[in-house]
Scaffold this active site. Structure first.
Site, PDB file in Angstrom:
ATOM      1  N   CYS A   2       0.787  -1.211   0.140  1.00  0.00           N
ATOM      2  CA  CYS A   2       0.019  -0.006   0.023  1.00  0.00           C
ATOM      3  C   CYS A   2       0.783   1.309  -0.044  1.00  0.00           C
ATOM      4  CB  CYS A   2      -0.938  -0.050   1.032  1.00  0.00           C
ATOM      5  SG  CYS A   2      -1.814  -1.669   1.263  1.00  0.00           S
ATOM      6  N   ARG A  27       2.459   0.921  -5.745  1.00  0.00           N
ATOM      7  CA  ARG A  27       2.316   0.137  -4.453  1.00  0.00           C
ATOM      8  C   ARG A  27       1.135  -0.664  -4.478  1.00  0.00           C
ATOM      9  NH1 ARG A  27       6.589   2.189  -1.359  1.00  0.00           N
ATOM     10  NH2 ARG A  27       5.856   1.155   0.389  1.00  0.00           N
ATOM     11  N   TRP A  74      -3.203  -2.461  -1.506  1.00  0.00           N
ATOM     12  CA  TRP A  74      -2.813  -3.660  -2.071  1.00  0.00           C
ATOM     13  C   TRP A  74      -3.507  -4.410  -0.806  1.00  0.00           C
ATOM     14  CZ3 TRP A  74      -0.166  -7.747  -0.833  1.00  0.00           C
ATOM     15  CH2 TRP A  74       0.308  -8.712  -1.811  1.00  0.00           C
ATOM     16  N   ASN A  98       0.091   0.852   6.067  1.00  0.00           N
ATOM     17  CA  ASN A  98       0.750   0.165   5.139  1.00  0.00           C
ATOM     18  C   ASN A  98       1.398  -0.881   5.774  1.00  0.00           C
ATOM     19  OD1 ASN A  98       2.550  -1.227   3.123  1.00  0.00           O
ATOM     20  ND2 ASN A  98       4.015   0.634   3.355  1.00  0.00           N
ATOM     21  N   GLY A  99       1.186  -2.296   5.641  1.00  0.00           N
ATOM     22  CA  GLY A  99       1.505  -3.241   6.545  1.00  0.00           C
ATOM     23  C   GLY A  99       0.671  -4.201   7.058  1.00  0.00           C
ATOM     24  N   GLU A 479      24.362 -19.658   1.555  1.00  0.00           N
ATOM     25  CA  GLU A 479      24.038 -18.139   1.222  1.00  0.00           C
ATOM     26  C   GLU A 479      25.031 -17.192   2.077  1.00  0.00           C
ATOM     27  OE1 GLU A 479      22.634 -16.761  -0.720  1.00  0.00           O
ATOM     28  OE2 GLU A 479      21.798 -14.521   0.076  1.00  0.00           O
ATOM     29  N   LYS A 483      27.612 -14.467   0.115  1.00  0.00           N
ATOM     30  CA  LYS A 483      27.271 -13.129   0.370  1.00  0.00           C
ATOM     31  C   LYS A 483      28.604 -12.500   0.826  1.00  0.00           C
ATOM     32  CE  LYS A 483      23.954 -11.925  -0.915  1.00  0.00           C
ATOM     33  NZ  LYS A 483      23.410 -13.127  -1.798  1.00  0.00           N
ATOM     34  N   GLU A 486      30.934 -12.550  -2.202  1.00  0.00           N
ATOM     35  CA  GLU A 486      30.691 -11.483  -3.372  1.00  0.00           C
ATOM     36  C   GLU A 486      30.905 -10.180  -3.040  1.00  0.00           C
ATOM     37  OE1 GLU A 486      26.928 -12.365  -5.254  1.00  0.00           O
ATOM     38  OE2 GLU A 486      25.899 -12.313  -3.240  1.00  0.00           O
ATOM     39  N   HIS A 502      34.807 -34.616   7.327  1.00  0.00           N
ATOM     40  CA  HIS A 502      35.366 -35.285   6.048  1.00  0.00           C
ATOM     41  C   HIS A 502      36.032 -34.411   5.126  1.00  0.00           C
ATOM     42  CE1 HIS A 502      32.588 -38.468   7.041  1.00  0.00           C
ATOM     43  NE2 HIS A 502      31.677 -37.481   7.369  1.00  0.00           N
ATOM     44  N   LYS A 602      24.092  -7.965 -12.025  1.00  0.00           N
ATOM     45  CA  LYS A 602      22.563  -8.289 -11.227  1.00  0.00           C
ATOM     46  C   LYS A 602      22.050  -9.286 -12.122  1.00  0.00           C
ATOM     47  CE  LYS A 602      19.180  -7.432  -8.306  1.00  0.00           C
ATOM     48  NZ  LYS A 602      19.581  -8.351  -7.113  1.00  0.00           N
TER      49      LYS A 602
END
Ligand code: G6P
Length: 607
Positions: A2, A27, A74, A98-99, A479, A483, A486, A502, A602
């Site tokens: 929203c 939104r 929304w 909003n939320g 991940e 992160k 990169e 191992h 990207k």
């Protein structure tokens, strides 16, 4: 997502609020509405559908008034009807929101028991009703909003207007963005600087937990503890507001901090209005007709598939095969009509993922994609493209797209569990209630940023770093390592904790930090044994756990970061925060280019 806007103006506000809403329409556009103070009383106009409908209703019956708030919706709680459109009014209070208010159901029951009558199915209305109740007990608008905020759980941005108080507007943010605009004899509130751009470029971005009390003369901001807060006013170049970093140094920081807000939308998008069942997306596969799922992606999106494999196998009992797209496409795997294939891509343009998608077309019984960019090639070419609702992601290293992919996958795994008879309606409701805590818990984890930044100062001196995790924390270890590599260019590896002996244990010495993601879950003790194996060899362990885990382990770790306790379904979403922030702050220490790391892109549109 929203959009909200508010104006304390020197001239009629409704036309300008409408203009601001047009800039926020991206939104959401399920409904829209405006409330103004006209002669001290609240008057509203609301309409279902795009802003054109509200425009028409304002033309038919214009709204006067020098103070007003507006909203473009929304829908999350409650269908897109006029009754559910914002602003919501209770007595002398109008509010736009909003939320998501996580505890709206118990609050609504409590208010109803006290005699309140609700006019909508929204979570927002409890805010207006609560605030009205506090005003009725003699509190000032500011005190009433503070008391209301203290009762709310969830992630939100709010704007309040009060009958009889023509020079007061109050805004608050927790998890969702909100900006204050400074005019000449006027003040504004908006979801982003873009909404306010035609009126002002002088912007104060509110921070987490802030409450802002506006008058036409200016704004007073209070922090989460109710102390006066000094928030900088910045001049935002109107041409640049579309890609504004807000208060953040980098897009990545902004995107990491947007997670409580966007996660709420990603979750709600796949659930019924009452948030008690998964909403079957139109055209979605019937998972009961699938013998096996094949999930294919690259980079961070691949790790989202890896987490999803654990969920689909444990919750829905479907065998899942995962693969990186560049391998999948060339090994020509056998695919049958009883297979379901899921492709995950933030950009929707990754060449290998696209080629893998094309390979399964005509072979797999069901093909769907999880994408962020709705107009992308993968979205267009897949039979069914499910949006992840993360909003534009600019930083090359993915962050909020990952957690939103997980949010969508969690819903789908529960849906599959139901369709395959492994999840009862009761279990579904309780799993969704657990998932609904994700935005708040992620916001709490973001509050641990100073501890993560402090740990990053030490990590930045390392040459190699190991990440360990077990179960669904294993992909989080992968991940975390990705992160760190990169963003900071430090060599890092993610391992399943049990694999340590191992091979990688040979690397352990006091120079190699080992980061353990270990919530207090069913496999906690096993992971901690692996951590002790590291410590027994002089290794330095950075333990990321919860309070129970920390109490269990005691003093032994080099450093401990304590996250909130979370349901196992929420933990992978929550532990993405340290995976992201440890890398982000290590990169800051090293002075690397956070948003555009060297050699990366990207959207990788070559194979
Ligand atoms: C690049 C990006 C990563 C991303 C990967 C997959 O490597 O730097 O952040 O995870 O591509 O991208 P996709 O758009 O398909 O999710």
């Amino acid at each position: 997502m929203c959009g909200i806007i508010g104006i304390l103006g020197a001239e009629a506000v409704a036309p300008r609020i409408l203009g601001g809403l047009k800039r926020l329409e991206y939104r959401g556009y399920d409904s829209a509405g405006i409330a103004t103070l006209n002669g001290g009383a609240i008057e509203t106009r609301r309409a279902v559908g795009k802003l054109a409908a509200l425009d028409e209703s304002l033309n038919a019956a214009p709204l006067a008034g020098l103070a007003g708030i507006g909203h473009t919706r929304w829908a999350t709680h409650g269908a897109a009807t006029e009754a559910n459109a914002h602003p919501h009014v209770a007595g002398p209070v109008a509010v736009v929101h909003n939320g998501i208010i996580e505890n709206f159901a118990p609050l609504r029951d409590e208010l109803r028991a006290g005699g309140a009558v609700f006019a909508s199915d929204t979570d927002t209305e409890v805010i207006a009703q609560l605030c009205a109740q506090f005003l009725a007990h003699g509190k000032t608008p500011q005190e009433a909003v503070a008391a209301t905020l203290a009762r709310l759980r969830g992630a939100f941005a709010l704007a309040f207007l009060f009958a009889g108080h023509d020079d007061v507007m109050i805004g608050a943010r927790r998890g969702s963005p909100l900006a204050v605009g400074h005019g000449v004899g006027e003040m504004y509130l908006g979801s982003d600087a873009l909404a306010l751009a035609p009126m002002t470029g002088r912007i104060t971005y509110l921070e987490e937990g802030d409450m802002a009390v506006l008058s036409r003369a200016g704004v007073t901001v209070y922090d989460a503890e109710g102390r006066l807060a000094n928030r900088e006013m910045r001049v935002v170049n109107v041409d640049q507001v579309r890609v504004d970093k807000g208060n953040y140094r980098h897009f990545m920081a902004k995107e990491i901090h947007e997670q409580p807000s966007v996660l709420g939308y990603a979750l709600a998008h796949y659930q019924t209005a009452g948030r008690d069942a998964v909403q079957v997306p139109e055209g979605a596969p019937d998972f009961a007709k699938v013998d096996r799922l094949v999930m294919v992606a690259c980079g961070t999106a691949y790790y989202a598939c890896h987490v999803a494999k654990y969920w689909f196998e444990s919750i829905a009992r479907i065998p899942v095969e995962i693969d990186v797209a560049s391998e999948f496409r060339y090994r020509e795997p056998p695919i049958s009509a009883r297979d379901g294939a899921i492709f995950v891509s933030q950009s929707g343009e990754t060449a290998d993922t696209l080629a893998a998608l094309r390979y399964v077309q005509g072979k797999a019984g069901q093909v769907l994609a999880l994408v962020n960019v709705a107009e992308s090639t993968i979205a267009r070419e897949s039979g069914l493209a499910l949006p992840i609702k993360a909003g534009v992601e600019i930083s090359v290293a993915s962050s909020k797209a990952f957690t939103c992919q997980l949010a969508v996958f969690a819903n789908l795994a529960i849906l599959a569990g139901r369709q395959r008879g492994h999840v009862t309606a009761e279990q579904e409701t309780s799993l969704l209630a657990a998932l609904a805590t994700a935005p708040r818990l992620v916001a709490e984890a973001l509050g641990q940023e100073p501890e993560m930044a402090a740990a990053a100062r030490d990590l930045s001196r390392a040459r190699d770093v190991l990440f360990l995790g077990r179960g669904a924390m294993y992909p989080l270890a992968l991940e975390g390592a990705l992160k760190l590599k990169e963003l900071s260019y430090i060599h890092a590896e993610g391992y399943a904790s049990g694999e340590l002996k191992h091979g990688p244990i040979a690397l352990i010495d006091e120079h190699v930090p080992v980061i353990c993601f270990a919530p207090f879950d069913a496999v906690f003790e096993k992971t901690i044994s692996n951590m002790h194996e590291v410590m027994a060899r002089g290794g330095r362990v950075l333990l990321v756990t919860d309070a129970k885990g920390a109490a269990e382990v005691g003093e032994g770790a080099w450093k401990t970061i304590i996250l909130p306790e979370a349901h196992p379904l929420v933990a992978p979403i929550l532990y993405a925060v340290p995976a992201q922030l440890l890398a982000y702050h290590t990169a800051q220490e090293k002075g690397t280019d956070v948003d555009q790391p060297r050699n990366l892109a990207k959207s990788v549109t070559v194979e």
